[in-house]
Write a protein that holds these residues in place. Structure first.
Motif, PDB file in Angstrom:
ATOM      1  N   ALA A   1      30.308  75.367  75.138  1.00  0.00           N
ATOM      2  CA  ALA A   1      30.542  73.949  75.009  1.00  0.00           C
ATOM      3  C   ALA A   1      29.335  72.999  75.528  1.00  0.00           C
ATOM      4  O   ALA A   1      29.173  72.079  74.872  1.00  0.00           O
ATOM      5  CB  ALA A   1      31.721  73.318  75.690  1.00  0.00           C
TER       6      ALA A   1
ATOM      7  N   TYR B   1      30.232  68.850  82.315  1.00  0.00           N
ATOM      8  CA  TYR B   1      30.943  68.270  80.749  1.00  0.00           C
ATOM      9  C   TYR B   1      31.716  66.833  81.550  1.00  0.00           C
ATOM     10  O   TYR B   1      32.761  66.686  80.894  1.00  0.00           O
ATOM     11  CB  TYR B   1      31.921  69.224  80.684  1.00  0.00           C
TER      12      TYR B   1
ATOM     13  N   LYS C   1      34.143  64.437  79.208  1.00  0.00           N
ATOM     14  CA  LYS C   1      34.486  64.967  78.000  1.00  0.00           C
ATOM     15  C   LYS C   1      35.978  65.361  77.838  1.00  0.00           C
ATOM     16  O   LYS C   1      36.710  65.590  78.872  1.00  0.00           O
ATOM     17  CB  LYS C   1      33.830  66.165  77.722  1.00  0.00           C
TER      18      LYS C   1
ATOM     19  N   CYS D   1      36.221  68.764  72.934  1.00  0.00           N
ATOM     20  CA  CYS D   1      36.053  70.312  72.763  1.00  0.00           C
ATOM     21  C   CYS D   1      37.638  70.868  72.385  1.00  0.00           C
ATOM     22  O   CYS D   1      38.477  70.335  73.103  1.00  0.00           O
ATOM     23  CB  CYS D   1      35.418  71.093  73.899  1.00  0.00           C
TER      24      CYS D   1
ATOM     25  N   PHE E   1      36.553  73.598  83.468  1.00  0.00           N
ATOM     26  CA  PHE E   1      36.200  72.223  82.693  1.00  0.00           C
ATOM     27  C   PHE E   1      36.420  71.271  83.607  1.00  0.00           C
ATOM     28  O   PHE E   1      35.607  70.252  83.532  1.00  0.00           O
ATOM     29  CB  PHE E   1      36.828  72.235  81.286  1.00  0.00           C
TER      30      PHE E   1
ATOM     31  N   VAL F   1      41.338  67.574  80.759  1.00  0.00           N
ATOM     32  CA  VAL F   1      41.649  68.648  80.030  1.00  0.00           C
ATOM     33  C   VAL F   1      43.296  68.644  79.695  1.00  0.00           C
ATOM     34  O   VAL F   1      44.137  68.214  80.391  1.00  0.00           O
ATOM     35  CB  VAL F   1      41.553  70.076  80.983  1.00  0.00           C
TER      36      VAL F   1
ATOM     37  N   VAL G   1      38.851  67.695  76.802  1.00  0.00           N
ATOM     38  CA  VAL G   1      38.826  69.155  76.325  1.00  0.00           C
ATOM     39  C   VAL G   1      40.431  69.735  76.189  1.00  0.00           C
ATOM     40  O   VAL G   1      41.421  69.287  76.901  1.00  0.00           O
ATOM     41  CB  VAL G   1      38.413  70.201  77.076  1.00  0.00           C
TER      42      VAL G   1
ATOM     43  N   ALA H   1      35.542  67.382  83.074  1.00  0.00           N
ATOM     44  CA  ALA H   1      36.157  67.057  81.944  1.00  0.00           C
ATOM     45  C   ALA H   1      37.725  66.714  81.976  1.00  0.00           C
ATOM     46  O   ALA H   1      38.169  66.989  83.310  1.00  0.00           O
ATOM     47  CB  ALA H   1      36.187  68.270  81.167  1.00  0.00           C
TER      48      ALA H   1
END
Length: 252
Positions: free
Chosen positions: A223, A5, A8, A76, A27, A34, A10, A32
């Motif tokens: 996801a 991920y 990305k 997400c 994540f 976060v 989140v 990701a």
């Protein structure tokens, strides 16, 4: 190591401990960025990745706004924040207690989704709503909690229909027994906490409880990998709902 991920963004509500902590950590480990809520405002590194942590009292609208201010996008949203109150009969539960639980366990999910959706649509992102196995099988002396979790599953399906036109997927993750601080707190309110935890372990066909990390990996699957799934409720239960069990409640 490949990450699933990468870059990305989140949001994980209730991401400071328990299931939410496991989801946030997985994540981050998979590339990701976060954002989650916890007590106090801070930034922290998790295994070399970045998390932005906000005060627990922040509103869903503010949570979304701060995320966009920091990162300019949302890929997400994991709606996880919630609470399981101590078991209590319907006779002893007040309307105010039920309304408070609805606000925390259900309406907060709706509002976070509402404010995140304009950004998720831009990225063809996804929402993961954390419900519970008991929404499917019921639970003794927990009618308000079970009602909130059942409503999450229904809302997930309805929102999946609405958001399909924007290629935004909306799915649900329903854990059974996962060893978290909340589970340990509830066990501690029984006469024998160790026996309560052992009983919780014995409810699964696999003979143990799930872990926070396993929850995180399951959320990551929804996801990153389950790109043809929307409106589903994925049971994370170790088989707790399968086979016969002792159900009769004969009055003593």
């Amino acid at each position: 190591m490949s990450v699933r991920y990468h870059n990305k963004v989140v949001i994980v509500t209730g991401g400071s401990k328990g299931i939410g902590r496991g989801i946030a950590r997985v994540f981050v480990e998979n590339g990701a960025k976060v954002v989650f809520c916890a007590r106090g405002a801070l930034q922290s590194n998790v295994n070399g990745g970045m998390c932005v942590c906000l005060c627990v009292c922040v509103s869903p609208q503010r949570l979304i706004a701060v995320t966009v201010e920091h990162y300019g996008q949302i890929d997400c949203l994991v709606n996880n924040a919630g609470w399981h109150p101590p078991h209590k009969s319907t006779d002893d539960t007040t309307a105010e207690e039920f309304r408070d639980l609805l606000n925390l366990n259900l309406i907060s999910y709706f509002l976070a989704s509402k404010y995140a959706l304009p950004y998720l649509r831009q990225r063809q992102g996804n929402i993961i709503n954390v419900s519970s196995l008991v929404a499917t099988i019921g639970q003794k002396d927990a009618a308000p909690y079970v009602a909130t979790k059942g409503a999450i599953i229904s809302m997930t399906k309805a929102m999946a229909v609405d958001e399909s036109r924007y290629n935004v997927r909306v799915n649900c993750l329903s854990p059974g027994n996962v060893l978290t601080p909340l589970w340990e707190d509830l066990a501690g309110q029984t006469p024998d906490a160790a026996a309560a935890i052992k009983a919780g372990e014995n409810c699964q066909l696999l003979g143990r409880m799930g872990t926070e990390t396993e929850c995180g990996l399951t959320a990551l699957y929804l996801a990153a990998d389950a790109t043809f799934c929307t409106g589903i409720d994925l049971l994370f239960s170790g088989g707790a709902e399968l086979n016969y069990g002792f159900k009769s409640q004969i009055p003593s």
